[in-house]
Design a protein around this motif. Structure first.
Motif, PDB file in Angstrom:
ATOM      1  N   ASN A 109       0.839  -1.285  -0.031  1.00 34.33           N
ATOM      2  CA  ASN A 109      -0.080   0.007   0.026  1.00 34.33           C
ATOM      3  C   ASN A 109       0.731   1.211  -0.056  1.00 34.33           C
ATOM      4  O   ASN A 109       0.675   2.191  -0.783  1.00 34.33           O
ATOM      5  CB  ASN A 109      -0.887   0.056   1.207  1.00 34.33           C
ATOM      6  N   ILE A 110       2.000   1.190   0.933  1.00 32.61           N
ATOM      7  CA  ILE A 110       2.688   2.402   1.076  1.00 32.61           C
ATOM      8  C   ILE A 110       3.753   2.597  -0.542  1.00 32.61           C
ATOM      9  O   ILE A 110       3.888   3.730  -0.803  1.00 32.61           O
ATOM     10  CB  ILE A 110       3.673   2.311   2.274  1.00 32.61           C
ATOM     11  N   THR A 111       4.336   1.556  -0.920  1.00 33.43           N
ATOM     12  CA  THR A 111       5.290   1.692  -1.981  1.00 33.43           C
ATOM     13  C   THR A 111       4.931   1.606  -3.342  1.00 33.43           C
ATOM     14  O   THR A 111       5.622   1.878  -4.355  1.00 33.43           O
ATOM     15  CB  THR A 111       6.383   0.435  -1.753  1.00 33.43           C
ATOM     16  N   ASP A 112       3.355   1.156  -3.649  1.00 29.41           N
ATOM     17  CA  ASP A 112       3.059   0.784  -4.974  1.00 29.41           C
ATOM     18  C   ASP A 112       3.280   2.249  -5.670  1.00 29.41           C
ATOM     19  O   ASP A 112       3.589   1.953  -7.038  1.00 29.41           O
ATOM     20  CB  ASP A 112       1.488   0.426  -4.765  1.00 29.41           C
ATOM     21  N   ALA A 113       2.561   3.377  -5.279  1.00 27.73           N
ATOM     22  CA  ALA A 113       2.632   4.581  -6.267  1.00 27.73           C
ATOM     23  C   ALA A 113       4.039   4.984  -6.304  1.00 27.73           C
ATOM     24  O   ALA A 113       4.223   5.408  -7.415  1.00 27.73           O
ATOM     25  CB  ALA A 113       1.607   5.497  -5.421  1.00 27.73           C
ATOM     26  N   PRO A 114       4.709   5.302  -5.398  1.00 31.45           N
ATOM     27  CA  PRO A 114       6.273   5.760  -5.852  1.00 31.45           C
ATOM     28  C   PRO A 114       6.950   5.014  -6.648  1.00 31.45           C
ATOM     29  O   PRO A 114       7.709   5.325  -7.563  1.00 31.45           O
ATOM     30  CB  PRO A 114       6.925   5.312  -4.259  1.00 31.45           C
ATOM     31  N   ILE A 115       6.576   3.491  -6.666  1.00 30.66           N
ATOM     32  CA  ILE A 115       7.542   2.716  -7.501  1.00 30.66           C
ATOM     33  C   ILE A 115       6.758   2.764  -9.069  1.00 30.66           C
ATOM     34  O   ILE A 115       7.340   2.898 -10.132  1.00 30.66           O
ATOM     35  CB  ILE A 115       7.561   1.331  -7.104  1.00 30.66           C
ATOM     36  N   ALA A 116       5.305   2.671  -9.113  1.00 31.88           N
ATOM     37  CA  ALA A 116       4.642   2.266 -10.337  1.00 31.88           C
ATOM     38  C   ALA A 116       4.320   3.738 -11.069  1.00 31.88           C
ATOM     39  O   ALA A 116       4.317   3.642 -12.202  1.00 31.88           O
ATOM     40  CB  ALA A 116       3.334   1.576 -10.053  1.00 31.88           C
ATOM     41  N   GLN A 118       5.829   7.123  -9.731  1.00 29.22           N
ATOM     42  CA  GLN A 118       6.997   8.023  -9.730  1.00 29.22           C
ATOM     43  C   GLN A 118       8.156   7.517 -10.336  1.00 29.22           C
ATOM     44  O   GLN A 118       9.239   8.038 -10.626  1.00 29.22           O
ATOM     45  CB  GLN A 118       7.096   8.674  -8.444  1.00 29.22           C
ATOM     46  N   LYS A 119       7.972   6.060 -10.517  1.00 28.81           N
ATOM     47  CA  LYS A 119       9.104   5.377 -11.298  1.00 28.81           C
ATOM     48  C   LYS A 119      10.385   5.490 -10.293  1.00 28.81           C
ATOM     49  O   LYS A 119      11.674   5.641 -10.825  1.00 28.81           O
ATOM     50  CB  LYS A 119       9.581   5.804 -12.680  1.00 28.81           C
ATOM     51  N   ARG A 120      10.267   5.435  -9.000  1.00 28.17           N
ATOM     52  CA  ARG A 120      11.443   5.513  -8.195  1.00 28.17           C
ATOM     53  C   ARG A 120      12.248   4.378  -7.936  1.00 28.17           C
ATOM     54  O   ARG A 120      11.399   2.992  -8.163  1.00 28.17           O
ATOM     55  CB  ARG A 120      11.222   6.314  -6.981  1.00 28.17           C
ATOM     56  N   ASP A 121      13.313   4.244  -7.403  1.00 27.90           N
ATOM     57  CA  ASP A 121      14.229   2.968  -7.054  1.00 27.90           C
ATOM     58  C   ASP A 121      13.517   1.997  -6.153  1.00 27.90           C
ATOM     59  O   ASP A 121      13.145   2.587  -4.949  1.00 27.90           O
ATOM     60  CB  ASP A 121      15.627   3.107  -6.729  1.00 27.90           C
ATOM     61  N   LYS A 122      13.324   0.793  -6.528  1.00 28.70           N
ATOM     62  CA  LYS A 122      12.273   0.018  -5.497  1.00 28.70           C
ATOM     63  C   LYS A 122      13.201  -0.107  -4.300  1.00 28.70           C
ATOM     64  O   LYS A 122      12.382   0.086  -2.859  1.00 28.70           O
ATOM     65  CB  LYS A 122      12.246  -1.316  -5.974  1.00 28.70           C
TER      66      LYS A 122
END
Length: 255
Positions: A109-116, A118-122
């Motif tokens: 829930n916390i990491t999905d949007a930043p990764i998918a 914002q395309k940030r480093d996993k």
């Protein structure tokens, strides 16, 4: 520096005005609480600020860049999709009812949007996610699902999710309205702890003592307009009849 500006914003539902010619701005690091009776337009104002509702008139600006505006004929115009995507990265929103994905773990829930999105480093995003969970007192809930959490824990996950996007301004729409009194205190304590992050916050709340204690500025709304705004000291000691009538109901809570 002004992070966000709303100028002469209006919004109606089925021809009934809910927001009438409202203008406000939020500075870097500023904490603004919006108070007022139910139906005064507070949540609608927040939804217009975050573009979940389309304004009928007025102007919305983030970091000096126009996101939406009405022309001389009253027609609303919006920035391009690419520009809006960039503009939307300036803010995060915490909802009344958490709005967590039930089939995602707390960490997803916390990491999905930043990764998918914002395309940030996993690895960097997961490291940030764990730091935020620790700040929320939920470091042992990384692999839990929303159905396994209390309402207060869900709201703290929602706050962590919003912070993971690295927003410059964070909006809270009555973040404790779905919680019982004990859990309300738990979430308000977490929000207070965010003040040291120097993120601007706009908080729609019915918790008067909280608004008085945390805010740099308080805005009192009624009937779709801003009746009064100023420092907590000014607003809570106001001699404006409408303001006093509203705050009078909270007098005992504020002692």
């Amino acid at each position: 520096m002004k992070l966000m500006e709303m100028n002469h914003v209006g919004k109606a539902f089925d021809g009934v005005p809910v927001i009438r010619d409202i203008s406000l701005s939020v500075e870097e690091g500023e904490i603004v609480s919006i108070i007022g009776p139910s139906g005064s337009g507070k949540s609608t104002l927040l939804r217009c600020a975050t573009m979940l509702e389309t304004m009928d008139s007025g102007e919305l600006i983030y970091m000096g860049e126009k996101a939406a505006w009405s022309d001389e004929t009253g027609k609303m115009t919006f920035a391009s999709k690419r520009d809006l995507k960039r503009i939307c990265e300036n803010y995060g929103l915490v909802f009344q009812n958490f709005n967590l994905f039930p089939h995602f773990s707390v960490m997803k829930n916390i990491t999905d949007a930043p990764i998918a999105v914002q395309k940030r480093d996993k690895e960097e995003v997961y490291r940030t996610g764990r730091e935020l969970l620790k700040k929320m007192g939920l470091e042992d809930k990384e692999n839990a699902y929303p159905c396994q959490l209390s309402g207060g824990q869900c709201q703290r996950v929602a706050i962590a999710r919003a912070l993971a996007l690295n927003p410059k301004i964070l909006f809270f729409d009555e973040p404790t309205s779905a919680l019982d009194p004990e859990l309300t205190g738990e979430v308000l304590k977490v929000i207070k702890s965010l003040a040291d992050l120097d993120i601007a916050m706009v908080i729609v709340t019915h918790e008067m003592a909280f608004a008085r204690d945390i805010s740099d500025r308080v805005i009192f709304m009624a009937d779709g307009v801003i009746v009064e705004e100023g420092t907590p000291e000014v607003v809570f000691a106001s001699d404006n009849e409408r303001t006093r009538s509203f705050l009078g109901r909270y007098g005992e809570m504020l002692k």
